[in-house]
Structure formats: C-alpha cells, structure tokens
Motif scaffolding. Structure first.
Motif, PDB file in Angstrom:
ATOM      1  N   GLY A  83       0.629  -0.720   0.194  1.00  0.00           N
ATOM      2  CA  GLY A  83      -0.046   0.013  -0.111  1.00  0.00           C
ATOM      3  C   GLY A  83       0.815   0.995   0.060  1.00  0.00           C
ATOM      4  N   TYR A  84       1.826   1.355   0.904  1.00  0.00           N
ATOM      5  CA  TYR A  84       2.515   1.977   0.359  1.00  0.00           C
ATOM      6  C   TYR A  84       3.381   2.606  -0.504  1.00  0.00           C
ATOM      7  N   ARG A  85       3.382   1.803  -1.385  1.00  0.00           N
ATOM      8  CA  ARG A  85       4.645   1.916  -2.145  1.00  0.00           C
ATOM      9  C   ARG A  85       3.832   2.756  -3.199  1.00  0.00           C
ATOM     10  N   ALA A  86       2.085   2.139  -3.347  1.00  0.00           N
ATOM     11  CA  ALA A  86       0.879   2.623  -4.564  1.00  0.00           C
ATOM     12  C   ALA A  86       1.223   3.842  -3.976  1.00  0.00           C
TER      13      ALA A  86
ATOM     14  N   LEU B 199      -9.371   6.708  -1.968  1.00  0.00           N
ATOM     15  CA  LEU B 199      -8.993   5.756  -1.525  1.00  0.00           C
ATOM     16  C   LEU B 199     -10.237   4.833  -1.604  1.00  0.00           C
ATOM     17  N   VAL B 200     -10.163   3.510  -2.050  1.00  0.00           N
ATOM     18  CA  VAL B 200     -11.224   3.000  -2.370  1.00  0.00           C
ATOM     19  C   VAL B 200     -10.779   1.692  -2.086  1.00  0.00           C
TER      20      VAL B 200
ATOM     21  N   VAL C  31      -1.225   2.702   2.613  1.00  0.00           N
ATOM     22  CA  VAL C  31      -1.584   3.746   1.886  1.00  0.00           C
ATOM     23  C   VAL C  31      -1.038   5.779   3.622  1.00  0.00           C
ATOM     24  N   MET C  32      -1.877   5.203   3.921  1.00  0.00           N
ATOM     25  CA  MET C  32      -2.250   5.831   4.880  1.00  0.00           C
ATOM     26  C   MET C  32      -0.646   6.798   5.221  1.00  0.00           C
TER      27      MET C  32
ATOM     28  N   ILE D 192      -6.718   5.634  -5.501  1.00  0.00           N
ATOM     29  CA  ILE D 192      -6.222   4.533  -4.843  1.00  0.00           C
ATOM     30  C   ILE D 192      -7.360   2.717  -4.885  1.00  0.00           C
ATOM     31  N   CYS D 193      -7.297   1.813  -5.355  1.00  0.00           N
ATOM     32  CA  CYS D 193      -7.610   1.029  -5.551  1.00  0.00           C
ATOM     33  C   CYS D 193      -7.351  -0.174  -4.381  1.00  0.00           C
ATOM     34  N   GLY D 194      -7.730  -0.977  -3.400  1.00  0.00           N
ATOM     35  CA  GLY D 194      -7.557  -1.715  -2.814  1.00  0.00           C
ATOM     36  C   GLY D 194      -7.262  -3.062  -3.574  1.00  0.00           C
TER      37      GLY D 194
END
Length: 345
Positions: free
Chosen positions: A172-175, A189-190, A207-208, A250-252
């Motif tokens: 997630g961090y990389r995305a 964010l989805v 991501v957060m 950003i999609c999960g």
C-alpha cells in the motif's frame, strides 16, 4: 483384503500384480519397508508410481495416517484475486506427489472451524490459510492433531503462525508513494472492508502512512469501502466521480480498479488525462486493459510455490529458531493508467 484402496483408485492388489510379488509383501513394504529386500522394494516402488499409488503411502503414509493431500482455504474463488495462487499451489504440490483440497469461506473466518474439521476428517497432511489473522479454534484443532499450518499471501514479522507472503503494508505504501511522486495529492481511496481481512487492513495502513493520514482523519478523507466486485466498485466510484473529482484513485486491488475504469468510461472521463488509477495485485489481464493498469504486483506464484514446498518439506513449517516467516517482495508495475502531473506543481 480390498482390491482397491478406495473406489476407482489402485490398491495393494494392483500394485502386487504389477510388481510380481504377493499382496502380503506389498503390505509389508508399506508398513515396514526396511524388512523388504532392496530389489523387491524397487519393483514395488516402480509399480506404485506407475499406478499412481500415493508416494505418501510408500513413505509410511498408511501406517502414520497421511493422505497425500494438502488443504488450501481461501476467502473466495469467485474472482481473479487468488486464481494464480491456487493454480501455482496445485501445480507445485503435484511435483511433490501430493494433491490439493480447496475450500472457500466467503470472507467469513468463523466458517474455518467447520472447514478445518472436514479436512481433518480426511486426514489432511497440512493446511495453507490466507492471511495471518485467524480465530483460535481452527488453529488449536490443527495443532492438537499435529497438522502443519501456514499463512499465505500476507507477511508480518510478528505473525503468530508461519507465513509466506508480501508485506501488504509496504504494498500500500508503494502504491501511494508512486502517485505522490507523479504529483498527485488529491487522492481518493477505495478499499474493501478491512474486518477479517488483514491483507486489506495492512495495505490501507500503508497508504495512510504514505499520505500522512491518521486513523481519525480517514473518516474525513475521500474514502469509500466496497466489496471485491466489479459492479459494486463501479457504482461506489461513480459517487466519487459525480462530485468534485480527485486527480487519482488508489484501489485496494485490481478488481476494484477494473470497476473504477468502467465507471470512468461510462461518463467519458479519460484515463489518465482526466484521472489516474492504480491497483494492487497485477492479475492476469491487468496489463491488457485499456489503458494498461499501473499496479503493485503480488508475487502469487512465488508465494504459492514456497508455501507448497514448506508444507511438503518433511511436513514441517517451523525451525529450531522458531516460527518460519518468509517475505516475498512485491513489484511496482508502471503502465499507462497513471499520469505524471508533477510538472504542474
């Protein structure tokens, strides 16, 4: 003595006929192979191999209760999320002369108790689960019977059970970092619901962290939850697009990303000129979407093969140093669905 070990499968009598020895000698070999002469052992081994009589039995499987079968319990087989993992896991087991039993719980971990019980009734030799967080009951059932278990797909350095997977926090961090590097700051964010889904939870936390969003701030951010379903994801993302449009989403995972692409196409929003989309997974077909999907690849084949090797390697997934935890690196796949707008800032 039965002619076949189970309906339709070759048994001791078939092996005896093919190897030219008595059924008693074959039975003796399976139970106490050390008392059977070398030449006779080779004849029986070759006959068993030719007939497909399980190697696990030749290694004392009947005597010790092994079945030659490994269980794989996944959250779903309804979409592409675990398709590559399932195929690679099954193929790798075949190289160990073992087969796979698969079950799905529909993202309801409470069902794992019944599934594990059913697998134990079939004298399963090992079990691979998806994710590192599970209820205690199924793990205790497996431990009580001495059945090895490991978690696939997610890696945590403090996992309480053996695990093989990618660090989903890093994924997630990389995305997110890729989007900010490309100049995107207004990012929606989805994600799927994170309850009972430690993979999605870790990705969202990554991501957060990359975007500097605290848990308290998430509720006020452009954040939508949707199941891993293309149609449902499309409808959820339409709500975002019909309001003030972000510069990126950003999609999960890639299933949700596919829903995002369809949502944009339905109201003539161009990707990536009007909006950028990034997914997670790199499922088969993601590189062939129009435009091709930028995503973080989950190394499904390597995870599956490593998991199968561990479960078949002496049927042990622990070592003298403690719990085995193996991290498989993910990979950012840069394609066409993300636009570089960094020069605009």
């Amino acid at each position: 003595m039965r002619a076949r070990s189970r309906k339709g499968a070759p048994g001791i009598i078939e092996v005896a006929k093919r190897s030219g020895v008595s059924p008693a000698t074959v039975s003796r070999f399976f139970n106490e192979p050390e008392i059977v002469k070398g030449k006779t052992r080779k004849l029986i081994e070759q006959a068993a191999k030719d007939l497909g009589y399980y190697k696990a039995r030749m290694e004392g499987g009947v005597h010790h209760g092994f079945s030659g079968t490994i269980g794989l319990i996944v959250p779903t087989i309804d979409n592409a999320i675990f398709a590559e993992l399932i195929q690679a896991f099954s193929s790798r087991l075949l190289t160990h002369d073992r087969t796979m039993l698969i079950a799905a719980h529909g993202y309801n971990p409470s069902l794992e108790v019944g599934i594990v019980k059913s697998l134990l009734d079939r004298r399963i030799d090992g079990v691979a689960l998806i994710g590192v967080e599970h209820e205690k009951a199924p793990l205790e059932m497996l431990a009580a019977r001495g059945v090895p278990v490991l978690a696939a797909w997610n890696y945590r350095k403090n996992s309480s059970i053996p695990c093989v997977g990618a660090d989903n926090f890093e994924v997630g961090y990389r995305a997110a970092k890729h989007l900010t590097k490309m100049g995107h700051h207004d990012i929606a964010l989805v994600f799927p619901p994170t309850k009972a889904n430690d993979r999605a939870e870790d990705r969202l936390n990554g991501v957060m962290s990359a975007l500097g969003i605290s848990p308290d701030e998430l509720a006020h951010h452009r954040f939508i939850q949707t199941r891993y379903d293309i149609g449902e994801a499309k409808r959820a993302i339409m709500e975002i697009l019909m309001k003030e449009r972000p510069s990126a989403i950003i999609c999960g995972n890639d299933v949700i990303a596919q829903g995002a692409v369809y949502a944009c196409q339905s109201i003539n929003i161009a990707i990536p000129d009007d909006i950028s989309i990034i997914g997670i997974g790199d499922f088969r077909g993601s590189s062939h979407m129009e435009p091709s999907l930028t995503t973080v690849r989950m190394p499904a084949q390597r995870i599956a093969e490593t998991a199968a090797d561990l479960l078949c390697g002496g049927l042990s997934v622990t070592s003298k140093s403690g719990i085995t935890r193996i991290k498989i690196e993910s990979e950012l796949m840069v394609r066409e669905s993300v636009r570089d707008i960094s020069m605009n800032y």
